[in-house]
Write an enzyme that holds these catalytic residues in place. Structure first.
Site, PDB file in Angstrom:
ATOM      1  CG  HIS A 120     -41.737   3.637  -6.961  1.00 15.09           C
ATOM      2  ND1 HIS A 120     -42.313   2.398  -6.813  1.00 15.09           N
ATOM      3  CD2 HIS A 120     -42.189   4.379  -5.925  1.00 15.09           C
ATOM      4  CE1 HIS A 120     -43.078   2.395  -5.731  1.00 15.09           C
ATOM      5  NE2 HIS A 120     -43.021   3.584  -5.169  1.00 15.09           N
ATOM      6  CE  LYS A 223     -47.926   7.222  -6.158  1.00 11.60           C
ATOM      7  NZ  LYS A 223     -47.483   7.216  -4.779  1.00 11.60           N
ATOM      8  CB  CYS A 359     -40.750   2.515  -3.113  1.00  5.11           C
ATOM      9  SG  CYS A 359     -41.941   2.108  -1.847  1.00  5.11           S
TER      10      CYS A 359
HETATM   11  C1  LIG Z   1     -42.652   7.162  -9.402  1.00 10.04           C
HETATM   12  C2  LIG Z   1     -43.590   6.132  -8.841  1.00 10.04           C
HETATM   13  N1  LIG Z   1     -43.853   5.028  -9.545  1.00 10.04           N
HETATM   14  C3  LIG Z   1     -44.702   4.087  -9.118  1.00 10.04           C
HETATM   15  C4  LIG Z   1     -45.333   4.203  -7.904  1.00 10.04           C
HETATM   16  C5  LIG Z   1     -46.260   3.120  -7.455  1.00 10.04           C
HETATM   17  O1  LIG Z   1     -47.579   3.588  -7.431  1.00 10.04           O
HETATM   18  P1  LIG Z   1     -48.743   2.728  -6.754  1.00 10.04           P
HETATM   19  O2  LIG Z   1     -48.279   2.409  -5.355  1.00 10.04           O
HETATM   20  O3  LIG Z   1     -49.920   3.639  -6.793  1.00 10.04           O
HETATM   21  O4  LIG Z   1     -48.926   1.504  -7.567  1.00 10.04           O
HETATM   22  C6  LIG Z   1     -45.089   5.321  -7.115  1.00 10.04           C
HETATM   23  C7  LIG Z   1     -45.702   5.453  -5.781  1.00 10.04           C
HETATM   24  O5  LIG Z   1     -45.167   6.066  -4.901  1.00 10.04           O
HETATM   25  C8  LIG Z   1     -44.202   6.317  -7.604  1.00 10.04           C
HETATM   26  O6  LIG Z   1     -43.916   7.415  -6.879  1.00 10.04           O
END
Ligand SMILES: Cc1ncc(COP(=O)(O)O)c(C=O)c1O
Length: 401
Positions: A120, A223, A359
């Site tokens: 991500h 989440k 993302c």
């Molecule tokens: C694998 C992964 N890493 C990081 C994130 C980022 O999380 P946050 O937006 O809660 O900071 C996400 C969010 O979709 C994710 O799916």
């Protein structure tokens, strides 16, 4: 196994969406919240809010106790070694940025940071930018056809110049557990630091952070059925000791003078300013709620739902899955159909799924796709949600083809 979720009624948000005719299949983006979490939020905010750690008065003491109780619950949830290892942040993204700034001083030009091809942006861009600032090499571990990091190639790419490994535990696009244990072993053998992005992984099953053996593990409350604006950063004590402070202000300081200051160690040294007090307290209530569930029943329900999702996609003409998802979600495209058009028609029918690059732009580019549709599941989803999704998918495809 029945595909009715026994926990659906615990989530007022899902029931509200039901009454609006919305089918929520986007829990990998953010999850609905249990009543227990809402009660906790309301309870704290309506019984006298106060700041934490700094007031000697009763409301302040009460807020501090409730706030710190969540740290203990997070220790139990992750099987951390101590409460000093749990830092509250604003989310996974902030935790990873904290690490990329806080560890910067450890890197020398020419050293390597290793990530995987499926990260991500939150677990790619902070390291990419650190590499650019310090003249480091960013090494990207390739994937095999099913969508897992290829361990054979990883073994040749992780080497003596590797200073840090940062990998996702469960891909938000490919829905596969990644071989983090093996990767951590490879990295540690080279003396590298290890970071696991648990944003998706933390939501599915309990993970023993000590057994995993990474230096840092990060995840987001929102989440995990908790409030947004809160994240957990777990660091092993020796790893936290290497971290430099990154945000400066109230509460993180031991001694302040006009010209210089001394700072607290973790965790408070990394929680500058007023933290998200109500969110942290409500995360505690969420962890209590989740701990009260029968973990095997939740896992069984999620697995049955996922199997139904995959089976339904498999029998539809032209549907192409991204990788071989194991749980929680499935990303797909349909031959000859633009994902954005399909998403539009699903939205029109009250189906809340996600489309786009999720993302993970470099991964989608590597797969040669401008975007894909993602269906993701929470423990409150049931078989009827998927039946509504498939009916809407068939109707949309009939219009588009
Ligand atoms: C694998 C992964 N890493 C990081 C994130 C980022 O999380 P946050 O937006 O809660 O900071 C996400 C969010 O979709 C994710 O799916």
């Amino acid at each position: 196994m029945s595909l009715t979720s026994p926990w659906r009624a615990d989530f007022p948000g899902i029931l509200a969406l039901d009454s609006e005719g919305q089918t929520y299949l986007d829990s990998a983006a953010t999850a609905q919240k249990p009543q227990a979490m809402l009660d906790s939020l309301f309870g704290y905010l309506s019984s006298g809010a106060a700041n934490v750690h700094r007031a000697q008065h009763l409301p302040g003491e009460r807020a501090t106790r409730a706030f710190e109780a969540t740290r203990d619950k997070a220790v139990a949830w992750l099987n951390a070694a101590s409460r000093e290892e749990i830092v509250f942040t604003r989310g996974t993204t902030e935790s990873l940025n904290l690490l990329a700034f806080g560890l910067e001083h450890l890197f020398q030009p020419g050293e390597q940071i290793v990530v995987s091809a499926l990260e991500h942006h939150a677990n790619l861009l902070p390291w990419q930018q650190l590499a650019l600032r310090r003249g480091l090499e960013l090494v990207v571990l390739p994937l095999n056809a099913s969508g897992s990091v290829d361990l054979q190639q990883a073994a040749t790419l992780i080497g003596p110049r590797t200073r840090l490994l940062a990998v996702s535990q469960l891909s938000n696009v490919l829905g596969r557990w990644q071989p983090v244990l093996e990767l951590i072993t490879l990295a540690r053998a080279q003396g590298a630091l290890t970071v696991v992005d648990g944003a998706q992984g933390a939501v599915h099953g309990r993970h023993d952070i000590q057994a995993l053996g990474c230096d840092f593990y990060v995840c987001s409350s929102h989440k995990l059925y908790g409030p947004d604006g809160v994240g957990l950063l777990h660091g092993r004590r020796e790893a936290l000791e290497q971290l430099r402070h990154w945000q400066f202000g109230g509460e993180m300081v031991l001694q302040a003078d006009y010209q210089e200051s001394r700072f607290r160690p973790a965790p408070l040294g990394f929680e500058a300013g007023t933290p998200p007090i109500s969110g942290v307290i409500a995360l505690g209530a969420t962890l209590d709620y989740l701990s009260s569930l029968d973990a095997a029943a939740v896992a069984g329900h999620e697995a049955a739902l996922h199997a139904k999702l995959l089976a339904g996609l498999a029998v539809r003409d032209g549907v192409r899955l991204l990788g071989e998802p194991q749980l929680a979600l499935a990303c797909f495209t349909v031959n000859g159909v633009h994902s954005a058009d399909l998403a539009h028609l699903l939205t029109d029918q009250g189906i809340a799924v996600r489309t786009g690059h999720h993302c993970a732009m470099p991964l989608l580019k590597q797969l040669g796709l401008p975007g894909a549709i993602r269906v993701s599941l929470g423990l409150y989803n049931d078989g009827a949600d998927l039946e509504r999704f498939f009916a809407a998918l068939d109707k949309a495809l009939e219009l588009l083809r």
